[in-house]
Scaffold this motif. Structure first.
Motif, PDB file in Angstrom:
ATOM      1  N   LYS A 226       1.772   6.912  -1.506  1.00 48.51           N
ATOM      2  CA  LYS A 226       2.663   7.716  -2.349  1.00 48.51           C
ATOM      3  C   LYS A 226       3.892   6.914  -2.782  1.00 48.51           C
ATOM      4  CE  LYS A 226       1.112  12.159  -0.686  1.00 48.51           C
ATOM      5  NZ  LYS A 226       1.469  13.467  -0.192  1.00 48.51           N
TER       6      LYS A 226
ATOM      7  N   ARG B  87      -1.828   6.185  -4.435  1.00 51.67           N
ATOM      8  CA  ARG B  87      -2.026   7.531  -3.881  1.00 51.67           C
ATOM      9  C   ARG B  87      -1.999   7.546  -2.362  1.00 51.67           C
ATOM     10  NH1 ARG B  87      -6.784  10.272  -7.502  1.00 51.67           N
ATOM     11  NH2 ARG B  87      -5.469  10.695  -9.297  1.00 51.67           N
TER      12      ARG B  87
ATOM     13  N   LYS C 227       7.106  10.516  -1.118  1.00 49.82           N
ATOM     14  CA  LYS C 227       6.564  11.474  -0.141  1.00 49.82           C
ATOM     15  C   LYS C 227       7.362  12.770  -0.100  1.00 49.82           C
ATOM     16  CE  LYS C 227       4.642   7.912   2.766  1.00 49.82           C
ATOM     17  NZ  LYS C 227       4.871   7.085   3.933  1.00 49.82           N
TER      18      LYS C 227
END
Length: 144
Positions: free
Chosen positions: A100, A97, A63
């Motif tokens: 992350k 996704r 992130k």
């Protein structure tokens, strides 16, 4: 033209150094924890049975990263296992996704005595580096 006095700067610096840990500026604590560890899940030491497969998983939170981190799997201090991928070693990498989070997996296929030892995985992202150590011990095949 009068020169600025440095006593004001010294006083300001000493005040900043004397702040107790609870009086950190917003975000300072978060930065320290990010630098101390990028791993969400670290591989753990294991005992492998000779002739069987064993896998190790590491998860890295991306992130706060601008680029994809790179992962190295090492045996001992310096032996990079990435170049030894093939029939005996397999590496897998996935990315989620939504969270992350990168997931890195190292599998040793048909463990032999020489696989025993100290291992390390090292993740690098721009100016941050984190590593963790784990051990593999090898036992003989269980008797039936």
């Amino acid at each position: 033209m009068p020169e600025p006095t440095t006593t004001d700067n010294k006083e300001r610096d000493s005040e900043e150094e004397e702040l107790p840990p609870d009086d950190l500026a917003p975000g300072e604590q978060r930065e320290m924890s990010e630098q101390s560890g990028m791993f969400v899940l670290r591989p753990e030491s294991a005992t492998a049975v000779k002739g069987k497969d064993v896998s190790f998983v590491a998860k890295v939170d991306s992130k706060a990263m601008l680029r994809k981190p790179s992962m190295k799997w090492l045996k001992g201090k310096w032996c990079d296992l990435g170049s030894k991928a093939g029939k005996h070693l397999a590496f897998k990498e996935t990315y989620d996704r939504n969270t992350k989070i990168y997931t890195y997996e190292m599998s040793i296929i048909k463990v032999v005595d020489a696989d025993a030892g100290n291992y390390r995985c090292e993740v690098t992202s721009k100016d941050k580096v984190d590593s963790c150590f784990f051990d593999i011990t090898v036992e003989g095949r269980p008797r039936l």
